[in-house]
Scaffold this active site. Structure first.
Site, mmCIF file in Angstrom:
data_model
loop_
_atom_site.group_PDB
_atom_site.id
_atom_site.type_symbol
_atom_site.label_atom_id
_atom_site.label_comp_id
_atom_site.label_asym_id
_atom_site.label_seq_id
_atom_site.Cartn_x
_atom_site.Cartn_y
_atom_site.Cartn_z
ATOM 1 N N THR A 186 62.509 62.646 46.294
ATOM 2 C CA THR A 186 61.401 63.369 45.678
ATOM 3 C C THR A 186 61.961 64.311 44.632
ATOM 4 O O THR A 186 62.992 64.937 44.844
ATOM 5 C CB THR A 186 60.570 64.165 46.711
ATOM 6 O OG1 THR A 186 59.605 64.934 46.009
ATOM 7 C CG2 THR A 186 61.416 65.069 47.577
ATOM 8 N N GLU A 331 58.386 64.840 52.144
ATOM 9 C CA GLU A 331 59.161 65.458 53.220
ATOM 10 C C GLU A 331 58.452 65.360 54.574
ATOM 11 O O GLU A 331 59.006 65.724 55.602
ATOM 12 C CB GLU A 331 59.408 66.941 52.895
ATOM 13 C CG GLU A 331 60.385 67.193 51.755
ATOM 14 C CD GLU A 331 59.717 67.257 50.383
ATOM 15 O OE1 GLU A 331 58.621 66.687 50.232
ATOM 16 O OE2 GLU A 331 60.300 67.871 49.477
ATOM 17 N N LYS A 439 52.105 67.593 38.559
ATOM 18 C CA LYS A 439 51.847 66.290 39.155
ATOM 19 C C LYS A 439 50.828 65.537 38.308
ATOM 20 O O LYS A 439 49.670 65.917 38.230
ATOM 21 C CB LYS A 439 51.362 66.437 40.592
ATOM 22 C CG LYS A 439 51.652 65.176 41.358
ATOM 23 C CD LYS A 439 51.639 65.386 42.837
ATOM 24 C CE LYS A 439 52.392 64.255 43.514
ATOM 25 N NZ LYS A 439 52.087 64.158 44.922
ATOM 26 N N TRP A 444 55.546 63.099 39.961
ATOM 27 C CA TRP A 444 56.077 64.417 39.621
ATOM 28 C C TRP A 444 56.701 64.457 38.241
ATOM 29 O O TRP A 444 57.380 63.526 37.833
ATOM 30 C CB TRP A 444 57.160 64.837 40.604
ATOM 31 C CG TRP A 444 56.656 65.208 41.953
ATOM 32 C CD1 TRP A 444 56.969 64.599 43.129
ATOM 33 C CD2 TRP A 444 55.779 66.284 42.278
ATOM 34 N NE1 TRP A 444 56.329 65.233 44.155
ATOM 35 C CE2 TRP A 444 55.587 66.266 43.670
ATOM 36 C CE3 TRP A 444 55.125 67.269 41.521
ATOM 37 C CZ2 TRP A 444 54.776 67.187 44.319
ATOM 38 C CZ3 TRP A 444 54.310 68.178 42.175
ATOM 39 C CH2 TRP A 444 54.147 68.132 43.551
HETATM 40 P P1 AMP Z 1 54.760 64.067 47.232
HETATM 41 O O1 AMP Z 1 55.992 64.548 47.853
HETATM 42 O O2 AMP Z 1 54.969 63.344 45.942
HETATM 43 O O3 AMP Z 1 53.923 63.296 48.191
HETATM 44 O O4 AMP Z 1 53.905 65.336 46.823
HETATM 45 C C1 AMP Z 1 53.472 66.274 47.756
HETATM 46 C C2 AMP Z 1 52.690 67.363 47.066
HETATM 47 O O5 AMP Z 1 51.571 66.802 46.357
HETATM 48 C C3 AMP Z 1 52.095 68.378 47.989
HETATM 49 O O6 AMP Z 1 53.033 69.362 48.382
HETATM 50 C C4 AMP Z 1 50.971 68.948 47.140
HETATM 51 O O7 AMP Z 1 51.450 69.887 46.194
HETATM 52 C C5 AMP Z 1 50.490 67.715 46.392
HETATM 53 N N1 AMP Z 1 49.388 67.080 47.128
HETATM 54 C C6 AMP Z 1 49.436 66.008 47.935
HETATM 55 N N2 AMP Z 1 48.213 65.693 48.406
HETATM 56 C C7 AMP Z 1 47.364 66.607 47.900
HETATM 57 C C8 AMP Z 1 45.961 66.853 48.028
HETATM 58 N N3 AMP Z 1 45.165 66.065 48.748
HETATM 59 N N4 AMP Z 1 45.454 67.915 47.369
HETATM 60 C C9 AMP Z 1 46.224 68.729 46.621
HETATM 61 N N5 AMP Z 1 47.545 68.541 46.447
HETATM 62 C C10 AMP Z 1 48.112 67.504 47.078
#
Ligand code: AMP
Length: 543
Positions: A186, A331, A439, A444
């Site tokens: 990530t 994570e 995002k 990312w």
């Molecule tokens: P990832 O590791 O790419 O899955 O990203 C995780 C991050 O995406 C989280 O810590 C949030 O900042 C954002 N995120 C994931 N799902 C949501 C959601 N339903 N609403 C708002 N932010 C989200």
């Protein structure tokens, strides 16, 4: 006194063996990158996963060594999920949307030994293979006769020739359930990308939880379409949970546009689909333009970025499809919360229900969460107090791969970098993000990377990259530049500087020039102030 139950490890191989024995005839349907539809069953997949394990043995790939993929969602990728991990190797799902330099960095950091790729990624592989110094074998996910003769890639074989030479009989090793099973990087946090290393135990427990009625509610009566890529946190665990429950699996390959997704939903009787908001925006646009209706779709799991309330509303009111808003992280394997109403809320009027449905949902058993103030004091679950969100549980990391970044935990809790409220019924709502990232369309963009590149430009004194809201991509990067005295860089000049340095979609949509960037007491750029200042900034239409 110990209990007297059998001490059987929770292993990924047990999922595919269970599928073979109990719902071996359940279908797995894939749209191949070549465009045609491939059909077979869990029984076929199990046999071919065993061939993968034998092929890895024949190549003397050691236990714990990494076998990487650069692949869309499809049946061969599914076989690798089980054949690689089940036999004790670690499946490393690389993100093909990254720039070649980023792919090289991650593959070398992971020390990948074998790399399996879809033919649509051949140009990317040609650009990186000589710099991936640990890879001994390149496997093209294709038939033997589709292998390009003149690729120039040393050690290239076709997947079908590779596993075709191996037996479909195999005795899965009785691994310690804490053995590493899969690896996903990530770039969500600052600095270089970091790897989340899942274990067999964490993966199987997560699959149990994902299938629960108040999570995705998966069963042998479902037809599941994971639009979320298998290189994004194992497609949110859907391949494992589907093997566990006997749900029909429908893989979309690389065709993620609204029309293709809609056609697959209809032709394969999909009841549950999972993906990021951007994909559903494309689907809903297609539905509106074509005047189309869903005949089987009952629910969509939407997460990875905040799902806009209007999308939840449209799915429900216009199409009768329930949105399960979900939140999680790489994570966290990734599921943390899923939004399903409680019994007592079912009698509420629709607009009252909607107030809850737009939230990110309740924790699934296995995930413990709390919100804290800046001093680390726990805040009440009153739906008002907002604080840093911390989590712990058996499918949440204790450390990044190779210990990168040091100990990520705070008193045993993992700080998510999200800011949230939790109401008295346990519904989480993400209100902000304390981590410095953008995002876009579920992917990312590291603001630090974008700033570092800008800072190397001779006319830039200071640069800050911030997220601005975007209707399609949720967020897009805006670069705020303070020029060096006496210089007058222009927008095009700065943007040209990104060519070849990052993937095209990571390049900022716009550049604005300021006399000064606000700094805090410790000299840190105050991004919050900038975000506030440029909240209404209108990005150029191409963004
Ligand atoms: P990832 O590791 O790419 O899955 O990203 C995780 C991050 O995406 C989280 O810590 C949030 O900042 C954002 N995120 C994931 N799902 C949501 C959601 N339903 N609403 C708002 N932010 C989200």
């Amino acid at each position: 006194m110990l209990g007297l139950m059998q001490d059987q490890g929770l292993l990924i191989s047990s999922l595919i063996e269970f599928a073979d024995r109990n719902h071996g005839d359940a279908p797995i349907v894939s749209r191949r990158v070549e465009g045609d539809i491939h059909r077979y069953t869990y029984r076929d997949a199990a046999g071919r996963a065993r061939r993968v394990a034998n092929a890895l043995d024949a190549d003397a790939i050691e236990q714990g060594e990494r076998v990487a993929t650069l692949a869309w969602n499809g049946y061969r990728h599914f076989e690798l999920y089980f054949g690689v991990s089940g036999s004790g190797r670690v499946l490393h799902t690389l993100n093909p949307r990254l720039a070649p330099d980023q792919v090289v960095w991650i593959a070398n950091h992971a020390e990948d030994r074998v790399l399996c790729f879809d033919m649509s990624f051949l140009p990317l592989v040609k650009a990186v293979w000589q710099r991936c110094t640990t890879v001994r074998k390149w496997v093209a996910l294709c038939e033997a006769d589709a292998l390009p003769a003149d690729s120039g890639i040393d050690g290239l074989v076709s997947y079908e020739a590779w596993i075709g030479a191996a037996s479909d009989r195999y005795t899965w090793p009785a691994l310690d359930e804490r053995t590493a099973a899969s690896l996903c990087y990530t770039s969500g946090t600052t600095g270089n990308p970091k790897g989340a290393l899942y274990s067999h135990r964490s993966t199987v427990l997560h699959a149990f939880a994902a299938a629960l009625p108040d999570a995705m509610s998966l069963s042998a009566r479902d037809s599941v379409l994971p639009v979320v890529p298998m290189f994004h946190v194992n497609a949110w665990g859907t391949p494992y949970a589907a093997a566990m429950t006997g749900a029909k699996l429908v893989f979309p390959g690389g065709a993620l546009d609204g029309k293709s997704v809609y056609e697959l939903i209809e032709s394969e009787g999909v009841t549950l689909a999972a993906g990021v908001p951007t994909v559903w925006l494309g689907l809903l646009n297609h539905m509106a333009q074509a005047g189309a209706r869903f005949s089987t779709l009952q629910r969509t799991v939407i997460g990875g970025s905040a799902c806009p309330p209007a999308m939840i509303h449209t799915f429900k009111e216009q199409y009768g499809v329930a949105v399960l808003h979900a939140w999680g992280m790489t994570e966290m394997s990734p599921l943390g919360t899923v939004c399903n109403l409680k019994g007592k809320q079912l009698a509420l009027p629709p607009d009252e229900q909607m107030k809850t449905l737009v939230k990110q949902g309740r924790a699934i058993y296995g995930v413990d969460m709390k919100i804290v103030d800046p001093e680390g004091r726990e805040l009440p679950w009153d739906g008002q107090a907002s604080g840093d969100l911390l989590v712990k549980g058996p499918w949440i990391i204790s450390s990044y791969f190779k210990g990168e970044g040091g100990d990520p935990l705070r008193d045993g809790w993992f700080p998510t970098g999200d800011v949230a409220t939790i109401d008295a019924d346990g519904f989480l709502q993400i209100t902000d993000r304390s981590k410095d990232v953008i995002k876009s369309g579920g992917e990312w963009i590291s603001s630090i990377d974008i700033e570092n590149i800008a800072m190397a430009h001779p006319a830039v004194a200071m640069a800050a990259c911030i997220a601005v809201p975007h209707p399609k991509w949720d967020e897009r990067p805006l670069l705020v530049v303070m020029p060096k005295p006496g210089t007058h860089p222009d927008r095009a000049d700065i943007l040209r500087f990104y060519e070849g340095r990052v993937a095209k979609w990571q390049v900022p949509d716009d550049v604005v020039f300021v006399d000064a960037i606000p700094l805090g007491a410790t000299g840190k750029m105050q991004k919050m102030k900038l975000r506030e200042q440029f909240r209404d900034h209108v990005l150029p239409a191409a963004g």
